[in-house]
Design a protein around this motif. Structure first.
Motif, PDB file in Angstrom:
ATOM      1  N   ALA A 225      -1.518  -1.038   5.763  1.00  0.00           N
ATOM      2  CA  ALA A 225      -0.462  -0.101   5.360  1.00  0.00           C
ATOM      3  C   ALA A 225      -1.009   1.170   4.728  1.00  0.00           C
ATOM      4  O   ALA A 225      -0.302   2.182   4.644  1.00  0.00           O
ATOM      5  CB  ALA A 225       0.491  -0.793   4.376  1.00  0.00           C
ATOM      6  N   VAL A 226      -2.265   1.149   4.277  1.00  0.00           N
ATOM      7  CA  VAL A 226      -2.824   2.287   3.527  1.00  0.00           C
ATOM      8  C   VAL A 226      -2.849   3.583   4.341  1.00  0.00           C
ATOM      9  O   VAL A 226      -2.379   4.624   3.856  1.00  0.00           O
ATOM     10  CB  VAL A 226      -4.231   1.935   2.992  1.00  0.00           C
ATOM     11  N   PRO A 227      -3.385   3.604   5.574  1.00  0.00           N
ATOM     12  CA  PRO A 227      -3.468   4.878   6.300  1.00  0.00           C
ATOM     13  C   PRO A 227      -2.104   5.503   6.579  1.00  0.00           C
ATOM     14  O   PRO A 227      -1.962   6.738   6.516  1.00  0.00           O
ATOM     15  CB  PRO A 227      -4.188   4.501   7.602  1.00  0.00           C
ATOM     16  N   GLY A 228      -1.101   4.692   6.888  1.00  0.00           N
ATOM     17  CA  GLY A 228       0.231   5.233   7.144  1.00  0.00           C
ATOM     18  C   GLY A 228       0.825   5.881   5.911  1.00  0.00           C
ATOM     19  O   GLY A 228       1.359   6.996   5.969  1.00  0.00           O
TER      20      GLY A 228
ATOM     21  N   GLY B 139       1.082  11.621   1.484  1.00  0.00           N
ATOM     22  CA  GLY B 139       0.054  12.482   0.925  1.00  0.00           C
ATOM     23  C   GLY B 139      -0.779  11.889  -0.183  1.00  0.00           C
ATOM     24  O   GLY B 139      -1.510  12.609  -0.863  1.00  0.00           O
ATOM     25  N   VAL B 140      -0.705  10.581  -0.388  1.00  0.00           N
ATOM     26  CA  VAL B 140      -1.487   9.894  -1.419  1.00  0.00           C
ATOM     27  C   VAL B 140      -2.133   8.668  -0.781  1.00  0.00           C
ATOM     28  O   VAL B 140      -1.468   7.931  -0.047  1.00  0.00           O
ATOM     29  CB  VAL B 140      -0.601   9.450  -2.608  1.00  0.00           C
ATOM     30  N   THR B 141      -3.422   8.451  -1.032  1.00  0.00           N
ATOM     31  CA  THR B 141      -4.085   7.244  -0.546  1.00  0.00           C
ATOM     32  C   THR B 141      -3.927   6.154  -1.600  1.00  0.00           C
ATOM     33  O   THR B 141      -4.518   6.243  -2.680  1.00  0.00           O
ATOM     34  CB  THR B 141      -5.579   7.496  -0.287  1.00  0.00           C
ATOM     35  N   PRO B 142      -3.118   5.129  -1.327  1.00  0.00           N
ATOM     36  CA  PRO B 142      -2.820   4.106  -2.340  1.00  0.00           C
ATOM     37  C   PRO B 142      -3.906   3.047  -2.421  1.00  0.00           C
ATOM     38  O   PRO B 142      -4.765   2.943  -1.537  1.00  0.00           O
ATOM     39  CB  PRO B 142      -1.510   3.514  -1.829  1.00  0.00           C
ATOM     40  N   GLN B 143      -3.840   2.256  -3.478  1.00  0.00           N
ATOM     41  CA  GLN B 143      -4.817   1.192  -3.692  1.00  0.00           C
ATOM     42  C   GLN B 143      -4.199  -0.176  -3.433  1.00  0.00           C
ATOM     43  O   GLN B 143      -3.037  -0.425  -3.790  1.00  0.00           O
ATOM     44  CB  GLN B 143      -5.337   1.238  -5.134  1.00  0.00           C
ATOM     45  N   VAL B 144      -4.966  -1.040  -2.810  1.00  0.00           N
ATOM     46  CA  VAL B 144      -4.602  -2.447  -2.679  1.00  0.00           C
ATOM     47  C   VAL B 144      -5.254  -3.182  -3.838  1.00  0.00           C
ATOM     48  O   VAL B 144      -6.478  -3.172  -3.974  1.00  0.00           O
ATOM     49  CB  VAL B 144      -5.078  -3.018  -1.332  1.00  0.00           C
ATOM     50  N   ASP B 145      -4.451  -3.794  -4.685  1.00  0.00           N
ATOM     51  CA  ASP B 145      -4.990  -4.471  -5.862  1.00  0.00           C
ATOM     52  C   ASP B 145      -4.245  -5.776  -6.102  1.00  0.00           C
ATOM     53  O   ASP B 145      -3.318  -6.129  -5.359  1.00  0.00           O
ATOM     54  CB  ASP B 145      -4.915  -3.560  -7.098  1.00  0.00           C
ATOM     55  N   ALA B 146      -4.644  -6.482  -7.152  1.00  0.00           N
ATOM     56  CA  ALA B 146      -4.069  -7.789  -7.438  1.00  0.00           C
ATOM     57  C   ALA B 146      -2.569  -7.694  -7.749  1.00  0.00           C
ATOM     58  O   ALA B 146      -1.793  -8.573  -7.365  1.00  0.00           O
ATOM     59  CB  ALA B 146      -4.800  -8.436  -8.618  1.00  0.00           C
ATOM     60  N   GLU B 147      -2.151  -6.619  -8.427  1.00  0.00           N
ATOM     61  CA  GLU B 147      -0.731  -6.470  -8.745  1.00  0.00           C
ATOM     62  C   GLU B 147       0.105  -6.346  -7.474  1.00  0.00           C
ATOM     63  O   GLU B 147       1.147  -6.991  -7.341  1.00  0.00           O
ATOM     64  CB  GLU B 147      -0.529  -5.219  -9.621  1.00  0.00           C
ATOM     65  N   LEU B 148      -0.355  -5.527  -6.525  1.00  0.00           N
ATOM     66  CA  LEU B 148       0.371  -5.377  -5.260  1.00  0.00           C
ATOM     67  C   LEU B 148       0.428  -6.714  -4.525  1.00  0.00           C
ATOM     68  O   LEU B 148       1.479  -7.099  -3.994  1.00  0.00           O
ATOM     69  CB  LEU B 148      -0.306  -4.327  -4.399  1.00  0.00           C
ATOM     70  N   TYR B 149      -0.696  -7.423  -4.496  1.00  0.00           N
ATOM     71  CA  TYR B 149      -0.744  -8.725  -3.825  1.00  0.00           C
ATOM     72  C   TYR B 149       0.306  -9.662  -4.388  1.00  0.00           C
ATOM     73  O   TYR B 149       1.049 -10.313  -3.640  1.00  0.00           O
ATOM     74  CB  TYR B 149      -2.137  -9.323  -3.971  1.00  0.00           C
TER      75      TYR B 149
END
Length: 274
Positions: free
Chosen positions: A250-253, A259-269
């Motif tokens: 989902a990050v590239p989309g 306009g922001v590159t988001p982070q995949v982290d434990a909270e999102l999981y």
């Protein structure tokens, strides 16, 4: 609470059905986290209406959309431009609407490889055995090849594996009945089939002959820990769950639309897994 303005950026996920999709939860979390004036919505679209709806979304000012089952091949056909990743995958899962037209990308392979690396697995550490020969298998095989891995395809219907291998040279083919006996030759096993998913039969796979330290990845994420991953852990192998692939793809989309590159982290999981 975020309030949308008339300048809000809009994106969504197109599927049929689409109510099961966790993408709105992923993108909604990132929109909140970054305080972005935007929204990401589920869009249930029947196959016969798909091309017209995509064009209408572009004309209505949407920034783009994700595409899920059963539309990924149709999305490839509706694009004005597709990138090399989508071309090799033969399908599109991410649409970006630009002044030059509809751009198609495939981020499934990117998401898979990023999830491997997040689990400390080098995708180029050794040969990979991929179970399945559908769209996910094609995207993942192409991404692993780009990362430097040798790929072997193994499918219950061998003709489909052979056709896919021909489209992705120099991929090889292994008969389905030989999958367990050949495990010692591989550093990575990938299940891209629906076997093991909720309401589906389990994947029958004896991991007893696996090479020491082999990584076992399952793209199924419902349940989060499949029987295959439990078996891998019990054998001392390295299990790699499927939800991380969904998050990373989902990050590239999101970056393209908002306009922001988001982070995949434990909270999102934890939010998406809930």
């Amino acid at each position: 609470m975020r309030l949308l303005t008339g300048s809000a950026r809009l994106a969504g996920v197109i599927g049929w059905p689409v109510s099961h999709s966790r993408s709105p939860r992923i993108h909604g979390t990132w929109l909140e986290r970054h305080g972005i004036d935007g929204a990401y919505v589920p869009l249930p679209v029947a196959p016969e209406h798909f091309p017209a709806v995509v064009r209408a979304l572009a004309q209505a000012g949407f920034a783009g959309a994700n595409v899920t089952i059963p539309h990924k091949e149709a999305a490839f056909a509706v694009c004005d431009h597709v990138d090399e990743t989508a071309r090799r995958a033969g399908a599109v899962n991410t649409l970006v609407f630009t002044p030059q037209g509809i751009e198609g990308r495939n981020t499934d392979g990117y998401g898979f490889v990023a999830n491997l690396r997040a689990h400390g697995v080098d995708p180029a550490a050794g040969p990979a055995l991929i179970l399945g020969a559908g769209g996910a298998a094609r995207a993942i095989a192409a991404a692993l090849q780009e990362a430097g891995a040798e790929v072997t395809l193994c499918n219950r219907t061998q003709d489909r594996a052979e056709a896919l291998a021909a489209a992705l040279p120099p991929a090889r083919v292994l008969p389905w009945a030989s999958r367990a006996a050949a495990l010692a030759d591989y550093a990575l096993l990938v299940n891209t089939t629906a076997l093991g998913m909720v309401h589906n039969p389990p994947l029958e796979m004896d991991l007893g002959r696996a090479s020491a330290g082999m990584a076992v990845a399952d793209i199924v994420y419902a349940p989060l820990e499949t029987a295959l991953l439990k078996h891998a852990a019990a054998c001392g192998l390295r299990p790699v769950e499927g939800l991380g692939m969904l998050l990373h793809q989902a990050v590239p989309g999101f970056a393209a639309w908002f306009g922001v590159t988001p982070q995949v982290d434990a909270e999102l999981y934890q939010i998406v897994a809930a």
